[in-house]
Design a protein around this motif. Structure first.
Motif, PDB file in Angstrom:
ATOM      1  N   GLU A  42       0.834  -1.202   0.000  1.00 63.93           N
ATOM      2  CA  GLU A  42       0.000   0.000   0.000  1.00 63.93           C
ATOM      3  C   GLU A  42       0.872   1.257   0.000  1.00 63.93           C
ATOM      4  N   GLN A  43       1.953   1.224   0.779  1.00 65.67           N
ATOM      5  CA  GLN A  43       2.889   2.349   0.797  1.00 65.67           C
ATOM      6  C   GLN A  43       3.560   2.516  -0.563  1.00 65.67           C
ATOM      7  N   LEU A  44       3.899   1.390  -1.185  1.00 65.46           N
ATOM      8  CA  LEU A  44       4.520   1.421  -2.511  1.00 65.46           C
ATOM      9  C   LEU A  44       3.558   2.016  -3.535  1.00 65.46           C
ATOM     10  N   GLU A  45       2.290   1.636  -3.427  1.00 62.07           N
ATOM     11  CA  GLU A  45       1.281   2.158  -4.347  1.00 62.07           C
ATOM     12  C   GLU A  45       1.136   3.675  -4.194  1.00 62.07           C
ATOM     13  N   LYS A  46       1.132   4.150  -2.950  1.00 64.45           N
ATOM     14  CA  LYS A  46       1.025   5.593  -2.703  1.00 64.45           C
ATOM     15  C   LYS A  46       2.251   6.327  -3.240  1.00 64.45           C
ATOM     16  N   ARG A  47       3.429   5.729  -3.026  1.00 69.41           N
ATOM     17  CA  ARG A  47       4.666   6.352  -3.504  1.00 69.41           C
ATOM     18  C   ARG A  47       4.659   6.447  -5.030  1.00 69.41           C
ATOM     19  N   CYS A  48       4.201   5.400  -5.678  1.00 72.13           N
ATOM     20  CA  CYS A  48       4.117   5.414  -7.145  1.00 72.13           C
ATOM     21  C   CYS A  48       3.156   6.494  -7.625  1.00 72.13           C
ATOM     22  N   GLY A  49       2.055   6.652  -6.912  1.00 65.30           N
ATOM     23  CA  GLY A  49       1.097   7.696  -7.267  1.00 65.30           C
ATOM     24  C   GLY A  49       1.717   9.078  -7.158  1.00 65.30           C
ATOM     25  N   ARG A  50       2.508   9.291  -6.096  1.00 65.94           N
ATOM     26  CA  ARG A  50       3.172  10.589  -5.908  1.00 65.94           C
ATOM     27  C   ARG A  50       4.189  10.842  -7.018  1.00 65.94           C
ATOM     28  N   ILE A  51       4.936   9.799  -7.382  1.00 66.46           N
ATOM     29  CA  ILE A  51       5.940   9.953  -8.434  1.00 66.46           C
ATOM     30  C   ILE A  51       5.263  10.241  -9.774  1.00 66.46           C
ATOM     31  N   ALA A  52       4.172   9.543 -10.047  1.00 63.60           N
ATOM     32  CA  ALA A  52       3.435   9.784 -11.293  1.00 63.60           C
ATOM     33  C   ALA A  52       2.940  11.230 -11.344  1.00 63.60           C
ATOM     34  N   ASP A  53       2.478  11.737 -10.212  1.00 62.71           N
ATOM     35  CA  ASP A  53       2.029  13.137 -10.144  1.00 62.71           C
ATOM     36  C   ASP A  53       3.203  14.087 -10.392  1.00 62.71           C
ATOM     37  N   LEU A  54       4.368  13.772  -9.830  1.00 62.10           N
ATOM     38  CA  LEU A  54       5.549  14.603 -10.023  1.00 62.10           C
ATOM     39  C   LEU A  54       5.929  14.694 -11.500  1.00 62.10           C
ATOM     40  N   LEU A  55       5.832  13.573 -12.198  1.00 60.66           N
ATOM     41  CA  LEU A  55       6.187  13.557 -13.613  1.00 60.66           C
ATOM     42  C   LEU A  55       5.228  14.403 -14.433  1.00 60.66           C
ATOM     43  N   THR A  56       4.027  14.598 -13.926  1.00 61.14           N
ATOM     44  CA  THR A  56       3.053  15.456 -14.597  1.00 61.14           C
ATOM     45  C   THR A  56       3.322  16.924 -14.297  1.00 61.14           C
ATOM     46  N   ARG A  84       1.529  -7.901  -9.876  1.00 57.79           N
ATOM     47  CA  ARG A  84       1.601  -9.318  -9.461  1.00 57.79           C
ATOM     48  C   ARG A  84       0.758  -9.570  -8.215  1.00 57.79           C
ATOM     49  N   HIS A  85       0.606  -8.547  -7.384  1.00 59.90           N
ATOM     50  CA  HIS A  85      -0.194  -8.679  -6.170  1.00 59.90           C
ATOM     51  C   HIS A  85      -1.601  -8.086  -6.344  1.00 59.90           C
ATOM     52  N   LYS A  86      -1.946  -7.786  -7.601  1.00 56.38           N
ATOM     53  CA  LYS A  86      -3.272  -7.258  -7.943  1.00 56.38           C
ATOM     54  C   LYS A  86      -3.579  -5.971  -7.180  1.00 56.38           C
ATOM     55  N   MET A  87      -2.576  -5.089  -7.119  1.00 56.13           N
ATOM     56  CA  MET A  87      -2.760  -3.830  -6.401  1.00 56.13           C
ATOM     57  C   MET A  87      -2.389  -2.611  -7.242  1.00 56.13           C
ATOM     58  N   ALA A  88      -2.228  -2.799  -8.545  1.00 54.47           N
ATOM     59  CA  ALA A  88      -1.788  -1.679  -9.383  1.00 54.47           C
ATOM     60  C   ALA A  88      -2.890  -0.644  -9.594  1.00 54.47           C
ATOM     61  N   ARG A  89      -4.144  -1.095  -9.580  1.00 52.68           N
ATOM     62  CA  ARG A  89      -5.296  -0.208  -9.726  1.00 52.68           C
ATOM     63  C   ARG A  89      -5.143   0.718 -10.935  1.00 52.68           C
ATOM     64  N   SER A  90      -5.195   2.031 -10.685  1.00 49.43           N
ATOM     65  CA  SER A  90      -5.191   2.990 -11.792  1.00 49.43           C
ATOM     66  C   SER A  90      -3.835   3.107 -12.471  1.00 49.43           C
ATOM     67  N   LEU A  91      -2.777   2.610 -11.842  1.00 47.28           N
ATOM     68  CA  LEU A  91      -1.439   2.761 -12.408  1.00 47.28           C
ATOM     69  C   LEU A  91      -1.141   1.759 -13.522  1.00 47.28           C
ATOM     70  N   GLU A  92      -1.739   0.596 -13.458  1.00 44.93           N
ATOM     71  CA  GLU A  92      -1.421  -0.450 -14.437  1.00 44.93           C
ATOM     72  C   GLU A  92      -1.655  -0.004 -15.882  1.00 44.93           C
ATOM     73  N   PRO A  93      -2.778   0.686 -16.191  1.00 44.99           N
ATOM     74  CA  PRO A  93      -2.981   1.127 -17.576  1.00 44.99           C
ATOM     75  C   PRO A  93      -1.917   2.109 -18.057  1.00 44.99           C
ATOM     76  N   GLU A  94      -1.225   2.770 -17.138  1.00 46.49           N
ATOM     77  CA  GLU A  94      -0.205   3.746 -17.517  1.00 46.49           C
ATOM     78  C   GLU A  94       1.166   3.118 -17.773  1.00 46.49           C
ATOM     79  N   LEU A  95       1.311   1.834 -17.454  1.00 46.72           N
ATOM     80  CA  LEU A  95       2.605   1.173 -17.579  1.00 46.72           C
ATOM     81  C   LEU A  95       3.188   1.248 -18.991  1.00 46.72           C
TER      82      LEU A  95
END
Length: 232
Positions: A42-56, A84-95
């Motif tokens: 969950e922490q990893l997912e939040k961190r990825c969301g923050r990084i994705a926002d930064l890139l925007t 792999r843990h089925k937790m990518a949610r909104s990030l997976e389509p952006e891969l």
């Protein structure tokens, strides 16, 4: 009832209790481990969301190429882990988009290198985004994903970008003042922009920027006062 029989019963009962306790302990361990893993994901997912926002938020003008590559590589790896843990949610389509972006960055393509700060709101967003990068690097160093030397160099580059963003907005405001023939106001803006860039004068990139500012300031001072009031 013989003594040996009682001993057998006692030993059997003790073994049964031991098995139950061990089983409970093992179940508790796996339960706690799963909970911990879930929390880490969950922490990893939040961190990825923050990084994705930064890139925007951060255009290539303000985000060093090396840092952007590091962040995109981290995103790609982390999203794959989350998937792999089925937790990518909104990030997976952006891969796929991140994978393509990484390929472009590795050959030096920076699509938004000319995109500058246009408003005070945007400046605030950019500077807040830049301020969050050192903390991200600290985590990457602790995880041994980036070496300390690279992290230190890139964090130093971020300081230049922080000042450059403010300079860009001041320059835009100075140009707007000149369009309204407000030379004195434009001069004030340019002097503030110069002071901002002089904070990072040790950076090689600041040289041409400072030279351009000095030239503009000299020209406007000549127009206002009829002669140079600055010593070159």
């Amino acid at each position: 009832m013989s003594t040996s029989f009682l001993v057998t019963i006692i030993v059997g009962a003790a073994l049964a209790i031991a098995v139950v306790l061990i089983s409970v302990g093992v179940l508790r361990f796996y339960s706690e481990r799963q909970a911990q893993q879930r929390q880490e994901l969950e922490q990893l997912e939040k961190r990825c969301g923050r990084i994705a926002d930064l890139l925007t938020i951060l255009t290539d003008r303000y985000l060093p190429l090396t840092t952007k590559v590091v962040l995109v590589e981290y995103l790609i790896s982390s999203i794959s882990t989350l998937t792999r843990h089925k937790m990518a949610r909104s990030l997976e389509p952006e891969l796929p988009g991140f994978i393509q972006l990484l390929e472009e960055l590795k050959i030096g393509q920076q699509a938004s290198i000319k995109d500058k700060v246009q408003t005070h709101v945007q400046l605030s967003q950019v500077q807040q985004g830049l301020q969050s990068i050192p903390l991200l690097y600290r985590g990457l160093v602790n995880s041994q994903l980036v070496d300390k030397a690279t992290a230190k160099d890139q964090v130093t580059q971020i300081r230049f970008s922080f000042c450059l963003a403010h300079h860009d907005l001041l320059l835009k405001e100075a140009e707007a003042c000149l369009e309204l023939d407000k030379k004195a106001a434009a001069l004030d803006k340019l002097r503030l922009a110069l002071a901002e860039m002089e904070k990072v004068v040790t950076f090689e990139q600041s040289g041409p920027v400072i030279e351009s500012l000095n030239s503009s300031i000299q020209r406007i001072e000549n127009e206002l006062f009829g002669k140079s009031s600055r010593v070159s």
